[in-house]
Design an enzyme around this catalytic site. Structure first.
Site, PDB file in Angstrom:
ATOM      1  N   HIS A 156      -0.983  -9.457 -13.180  1.00 34.76           N
ATOM      2  CA  HIS A 156       0.066 -10.323 -13.753  1.00 34.76           C
ATOM      3  C   HIS A 156       1.370  -9.538 -13.950  1.00 34.76           C
ATOM      4  CE1 HIS A 156       0.643 -14.022 -16.412  1.00 34.76           C
ATOM      5  NE2 HIS A 156       1.806 -13.563 -16.049  1.00 34.76           N
TER       6      HIS A 156
ATOM      7  N   GLU B 274      -5.133 -10.432   9.697  1.00 38.20           N
ATOM      8  CA  GLU B 274      -5.345  -9.522   8.569  1.00 38.20           C
ATOM      9  C   GLU B 274      -6.743  -8.918   8.591  1.00 38.20           C
ATOM     10  OE1 GLU B 274      -4.731 -11.616   4.860  1.00 38.20           O
ATOM     11  OE2 GLU B 274      -5.656 -13.441   5.598  1.00 38.20           O
TER      12      GLU B 274
ATOM     13  N   ASN C 184      -1.143  -6.420   4.024  1.00 40.92           N
ATOM     14  CA  ASN C 184      -1.753  -6.093   2.720  1.00 40.92           C
ATOM     15  C   ASN C 184      -3.268  -5.992   2.885  1.00 40.92           C
ATOM     16  OD1 ASN C 184       0.834  -6.546   1.980  1.00 40.92           O
ATOM     17  ND2 ASN C 184       0.453  -8.387   0.789  1.00 40.92           N
ATOM     18  N   ASP C 185      -3.820  -6.957   3.610  1.00 39.76           N
ATOM     19  CA  ASP C 185      -5.264  -6.913   3.853  1.00 39.76           C
ATOM     20  C   ASP C 185      -5.623  -6.105   5.094  1.00 39.76           C
ATOM     21  OD1 ASP C 185      -6.573  -8.248   1.733  1.00 39.76           O
ATOM     22  OD2 ASP C 185      -5.775 -10.155   2.442  1.00 39.76           O
TER      23      ASP C 185
ATOM     24  N   CYS D 147       3.901 -10.982   7.194  1.00 30.19           N
ATOM     25  CA  CYS D 147       4.183 -11.418   5.830  1.00 30.19           C
ATOM     26  C   CYS D 147       3.597 -10.439   4.807  1.00 30.19           C
ATOM     27  CB  CYS D 147       3.683 -12.834   5.588  1.00 30.19           C
ATOM     28  SG  CYS D 147       1.939 -13.052   5.951  1.00 30.19           S
TER      29      CYS D 147
HETATM   30  C1  PEP Z   1      -1.580  -9.996   3.404  1.00 25.85           C
HETATM   31  O1  PEP Z   1      -2.800  -9.842   3.327  1.00 25.85           O
HETATM   32  O2  PEP Z   1      -0.814  -9.203   3.968  1.00 25.85           O
HETATM   33  C2  PEP Z   1      -0.944 -11.173   2.782  1.00 25.85           C
HETATM   34  C3  PEP Z   1       0.332 -11.442   2.952  1.00 25.85           C
HETATM   35  O3  PEP Z   1      -1.709 -11.965   2.015  1.00 25.85           O
HETATM   36  P1  PEP Z   1      -2.185 -11.642   0.508  1.00 25.85           P
HETATM   37  O4  PEP Z   1      -1.360 -10.519  -0.018  1.00 25.85           O
HETATM   38  O5  PEP Z   1      -2.004 -12.926  -0.213  1.00 25.85           O
HETATM   39  O6  PEP Z   1      -3.629 -11.283   0.716  1.00 25.85           O
HETATM   40 MG    MG Z   2      -4.160 -11.403   2.763  1.00 25.84          MG
END
Ligand code: PEP
Ligand code: MG
Length: 570
Positions: A185, A423, A446-447, A495
């Site tokens: 958060h 991802e 990110n993943d 993204c």
């Molecule tokens: C990602 O995995 O890069 C992504 C944008 O999704 P999240 O951060 O919601 O898993």
């Molecule tokens: Mg993701």
């Protein structure tokens, strides 16, 4: 000394180190001298805590912060709380602090033992409330951001969102926490408020009141600053502020040799709807639908979802809006979605995996997106796709949703574009096959980084291994980009957070990414960085990175190139 941690909120800040962990005295275990006095002290402590929360609520504009504080207040105004604590005092003949502790510990245990993950999370909030009531009981003056008179960097073992429960954030120049992840958060709040923040720092190396420099862009904290260094830092911050002003004029991400890149925003936060006109974004590259499902006790209905999507799509006025279907599970929990206990939630029952098993639920969410597609340039994106079978199964349900709408004479865009998040490493490796069946990719680093390097993205102990410049990760990204180049009508975006990283931008421009989708606060900056590059030259430079074997070599070369090209902006 330089300390390296996890980058959470971008930006630079200079301020005095202020520890906000108020350590409470040990509980008094003796027999109380006057039970009546203890009851009065406890009741006063609760009343003062309620008053604090009411003052905070009245001073806040941010709706998320307001609802968090309302929850805390409501726990304290429950009619039984004073009675229950009084009973504990009388039964145990104890002091009020022990009774407060016993009362809240019971509540925390009850919440932690529940099967419901949303309520389990609330146990953390109840710990905060216990801390507040005990502080009032002892007469400890708690950290109050409203009283800050000088610039500070707040430091804590485990920072909570409480420290930002104020609209007066002017003097908060940074946040440092030992524990916590980007998606906590407090992590999300600092990003959206534009406060530099770094987690995973060993705070015993820092001293209260010493001057600290926080570089949220690089994830570095510096202390023991010399006069000369302070002067340099002040200049750096002034340049960053000047850059922010210059960015007001930026419109396009056009390279020096005249190639135009798209820079879109990641959102899903309803409060950001109004900012769409203010920010020069080229679209929404990731609309996180999960925000509409989280923090609710029942699932949102089709009409509500439709209205939200329609309002964003209309506001975008023809610019593309990529709506990601529900990405729940992992660290994102909903009270009404029973994922069950899992040993490895990030490898578990997540996102498309859950949706494919709950066809009606999924179909409702797709119908809301389809209906909104009649009002703007909407595309659909599936998260966590790991195989062609999953993609085809999702598309079959999409077809059923379309048929339902046709049967009911409800309009939607028949040829709506459908893409997937890349991802999961398997999908990046088989990108040539996947691209045949979709309109676009959006690379979710990110993943992708977490799964490729087997590093839990929220685990601070191994955060140094979480590297998007790992050559294995770069090869997967390159593969996903390359395969799209065989098609004129398909595109590839990113993204994940890497798309806003100044060094990541160089690599991605050089590899030929089409669309960068970044936090709404970094759209302008990302456009600026791209516009300082020459595409052809960057492509040649990036080729020289592809055979380097270590992250260090890759980063060193990127840093050198960044210093040359970005100059004072870096
Ligand atoms: C990602 O995995 O890069 C992504 C944008 O999704 P999240 O951060 O919601 O898993
Ligand atoms: Mg993701």
């Amino acid at each position: 000394m330089e300390l390296l941690g996890i980058k959470v909120g971008n930006g630079l800040g200079l301020g005095k180190c202020l520890f906000v962990d108020t350590k409470l005295p040990n509980l008094n275990q003796e027999t109380a001298t006057s039970l009546e006095e203890e009851v009065i002290k406890v009741n006063n402590a609760i009343d003062e805590a309620i008053k604090d929360y009411e003052d905070i609520i009245a001073s806040l504009d941010d709706e998320d912060l307001k609802s968090l504080t309302e929850f805390n207040k409501n726990v304290l105004i429950s009619p039984s709380i004073k009675k229950d604590i009084t009973n504990i005092i009388n039964d145990k003949k104890c002091y009020g602090d022990l009774a407060i502790d016993i009362y809240f510990n019971n509540k925390i245990k009850q919440l932690e033992n529940l099967d419901n993950n949303y309520l389990k999370e609330r146990a953390k909030d109840v710990k905060d409330i216990r801390h507040k009531v005990l502080s009032k009981y002892y007469g400890i003056v708690e950290f109050n951001p409203d009283n800050l008179k000088e610039d500070v960097i707040l430091v804590s073992h485990e920072m909570t969102a409480n420290v930002l429960l104020t609209d007066n954030i002017e003097h908060i120049k940074g946040i440092v926490s030992e524990l916590g992840g980007k998606t906590s958060h407090i992590g999300i709040l600092t990003t959206s408020l534009g406060i530099p923040s770094i987690f995973g720092i060993d705070i015993k190396n820092l001293k209260n009141d010493e001057l600290l420099f926080i570089d949220g862009n690089k994830g570095i904290i510096e202390n023991e600053l010399s006069e000369e260094r302070i002067k340099e830092i002040k200049e750096k911050i002034a340049t960053e502020l000047a850059l922010a002003k210059e960015l007001d004029d930026i419109k396009e991400a056009r390279t020096l040799d005249n190639y135009l890149f798209e820079v879109s925003a990641n959102t899903g936060d309803l409060t950001e709807l109004e900012r769409i006109d203010e920010i020069p974004l080229d679209g929404i590259g990731l609309f996180r639908t999960e925000f509409l499902y989280l923090n609710k006790t029942t699932p949102p209905d089709e009409d509500y979802l439709f209205e939200v999507y329609k309002s964003f799509a209309t506001k975008l006025n023809g610019k593309q809006m990529i709506i990601r279907t529900l990405d729940i599970g992992g660290d994102k929990k909903c009270p009404y979605i029973d994922i069950g206990e899992e040993a490895n939630p990030f490898l578990g029952y997540r996102a498309i995996r859950y949706c494919l098993d709950h066809k009606d639920f999924f179909k409702t969410s797709l119908k809301a997106i389809l209906r909104a597609s009649a009002f703007g340039n909407i595309a659909i994106m599936y998260p966590m796709i790991s195989s062609i079978e999953e993609l085809r199964q999702a598309n079959l349900i999409l077809e059923e949703a379309k048929q339902d709408l046709r049967d009911n004479k409800i309009s939607f865009k028949e040829d709506i574009k459908v893409g997937i998040m890349v991802e999961i490493p398997a999908v990046a490796a088989m990108a040539d096959m996947m691209i045949e069946e979709v309109d676009f990719f959006s690379i979710g680093t990110n993943d992708l980084v977490q799964y490729t390097t087997a590093v839990d993205r929220g685990n601070t102990k191994i955060s140094k291994l979480y590297e998007w410049f790992n050559p294995g990760v770069i090869r997967l990204i390159k593969n996903a980009i390359d395969v799209t180049k065989n098609y004129d009508d398909k595109f590839v975006g990113m993204c994940g957070e890497m798309a806003a990283d100044p060094l990541g931008i160089i690599l991605l421009v050089g590899l030929g990414l089409d669309e960068f989708s970044v936090n709404i606060n970094t759209v302008k900056k990302t456009k600026k960085y791209i516009s300082l590059l020459n595409k052809k030259e960057t492509e040649e430079f990036v080729k020289t990175l592809l055979n380097l074997k270590t992250v260090k070599e890759i980063e060193d070369k990127l840093n050198k190139f960044a210093n040359e090209k970005y100059g004072k902006y870096y």
